[in-house]
Motif scaffolding. Structure first.
Motif, PDB file in Angstrom:
ATOM      1  N   SER A  21       0.836  -1.198   0.000  1.00 14.14           N
ATOM      2  CA  SER A  21       0.000   0.000   0.000  1.00 14.14           C
ATOM      3  C   SER A  21       0.870   1.246   0.000  1.00 14.14           C
ATOM      4  O   SER A  21       2.082   1.171   0.158  1.00 14.14           O
ATOM      5  CB  SER A  21      -0.908  -0.002   1.229  1.00 14.14           C
ATOM      6  OG  SER A  21      -0.126   0.063   2.401  1.00 14.14           O
ATOM      7  N   ASP A  22       0.201   2.377  -0.161  1.00 14.64           N
ATOM      8  CA  ASP A  22       0.929   3.642  -0.073  1.00 14.64           C
ATOM      9  C   ASP A  22       1.193   3.941   1.400  1.00 14.64           C
ATOM     10  O   ASP A  22       0.874   3.155   2.280  1.00 14.64           O
ATOM     11  CB  ASP A  22       0.137   4.768  -0.731  1.00 14.64           C
ATOM     12  CG  ASP A  22      -1.216   5.019  -0.089  1.00 14.64           C
ATOM     13  OD1 ASP A  22      -1.497   4.435   0.980  1.00 14.64           O
ATOM     14  OD2 ASP A  22      -1.990   5.788  -0.644  1.00 14.64           O
ATOM     15  N   ASN A  23       1.758   5.042   1.689  1.00 15.61           N
ATOM     16  CA  ASN A  23       2.104   5.399   3.056  1.00 15.61           C
ATOM     17  C   ASN A  23       1.031   6.305   3.670  1.00 15.61           C
ATOM     18  O   ASN A  23       1.329   7.104   4.543  1.00 15.61           O
ATOM     19  CB  ASN A  23       3.481   6.085   3.071  1.00 15.61           C
ATOM     20  CG  ASN A  23       4.173   5.949   4.395  1.00 15.61           C
ATOM     21  OD1 ASN A  23       3.765   5.179   5.242  1.00 15.61           O
ATOM     22  ND2 ASN A  23       5.230   6.714   4.593  1.00 15.61           N
ATOM     23  N   ILE A  68      -1.421 -10.854   8.125  1.00 21.51           N
ATOM     24  CA  ILE A  68      -1.015 -10.143   6.918  1.00 21.51           C
ATOM     25  C   ILE A  68       0.095  -9.147   7.270  1.00 21.51           C
ATOM     26  O   ILE A  68      -0.040  -8.359   8.198  1.00 21.51           O
ATOM     27  CB  ILE A  68      -2.207  -9.390   6.295  1.00 21.51           C
ATOM     28  CG1 ILE A  68      -3.314 -10.372   5.948  1.00 21.51           C
ATOM     29  CG2 ILE A  68      -1.762  -8.589   5.064  1.00 21.51           C
ATOM     30  CD1 ILE A  68      -4.603  -9.718   5.509  1.00 21.51           C
ATOM     31  N   GLN A  69       1.171  -9.191   6.520  1.00 22.18           N
ATOM     32  CA  GLN A  69       2.269  -8.246   6.718  1.00 22.18           C
ATOM     33  C   GLN A  69       2.055  -7.054   5.801  1.00 22.18           C
ATOM     34  O   GLN A  69       1.669  -7.208   4.647  1.00 22.18           O
ATOM     35  CB  GLN A  69       3.589  -8.923   6.384  1.00 22.18           C
ATOM     36  CG  GLN A  69       4.786  -8.059   6.604  1.00 22.18           C
ATOM     37  CD  GLN A  69       6.072  -8.792   6.262  1.00 22.18           C
ATOM     38  OE1 GLN A  69       6.055  -9.905   5.767  1.00 22.18           O
ATOM     39  NE2 GLN A  69       7.188  -8.144   6.514  1.00 22.18           N
ATOM     40  N   SER A  70       2.302  -5.856   6.311  1.00 17.90           N
ATOM     41  CA  SER A  70       2.116  -4.665   5.468  1.00 17.90           C
ATOM     42  C   SER A  70       3.453  -4.235   4.867  1.00 17.90           C
ATOM     43  O   SER A  70       4.513  -4.437   5.450  1.00 17.90           O
ATOM     44  CB  SER A  70       1.506  -3.510   6.268  1.00 17.90           C
ATOM     45  OG  SER A  70       2.348  -3.154   7.333  1.00 17.90           O
ATOM     46  N   SER A  71       3.366  -3.649   3.696  1.00 15.30           N
ATOM     47  CA  SER A  71       4.537  -3.163   2.982  1.00 15.30           C
ATOM     48  C   SER A  71       4.197  -1.778   2.434  1.00 15.30           C
ATOM     49  O   SER A  71       3.112  -1.575   1.890  1.00 15.30           O
ATOM     50  CB  SER A  71       4.846  -4.115   1.830  1.00 15.30           C
ATOM     51  OG  SER A  71       5.728  -3.510   0.915  1.00 15.30           O
ATOM     52  N   TYR A  72       5.105  -0.829   2.593  1.00 14.51           N
ATOM     53  CA  TYR A  72       4.838   0.534   2.109  1.00 14.51           C
ATOM     54  C   TYR A  72       5.729   0.875   0.943  1.00 14.51           C
ATOM     55  O   TYR A  72       6.858   0.564   0.887  1.00 14.51           O
ATOM     56  CB  TYR A  72       5.048   1.563   3.229  1.00 14.51           C
ATOM     57  CG  TYR A  72       4.184   1.290   4.428  1.00 14.51           C
ATOM     58  CD1 TYR A  72       2.825   1.505   4.381  1.00 14.51           C
ATOM     59  CD2 TYR A  72       4.734   0.806   5.603  1.00 14.51           C
ATOM     60  CE1 TYR A  72       2.035   1.250   5.481  1.00 14.51           C
ATOM     61  CE2 TYR A  72       3.945   0.548   6.698  1.00 14.51           C
ATOM     62  CZ  TYR A  72       2.605   0.771   6.634  1.00 14.51           C
ATOM     63  OH  TYR A  72       1.809   0.522   7.715  1.00 14.51           O
TER      64      TYR A  72
END
Length: 43
Positions: free
Chosen positions: A19-21, A39-43
């Motif tokens: 996702s965006d930041n 779920i791991q988040s990634s920016y």
């Protein structure tokens, strides 16, 4: 997110949300939900 995980039967599988930041994606409640769903988040 929760509905998608349940309907796609993907809970427990290694997942990364790219996702965006933006502030909604960084909100503590959303981060907790992602953690509960595995779920791991990634920016």
């Amino acid at each position: 997110m929760k509905k998608a995980v349940i309907s796609e039967k993907i809970q427990g599988k290694p997942l990364v949300l790219h996702s965006d930041n933006g502030s909604p994606m960084k909100a503590a409640t959303f981060q907790v939900l992602l953690e509960k769903l595995g779920i791991q988040s990634s920016y």
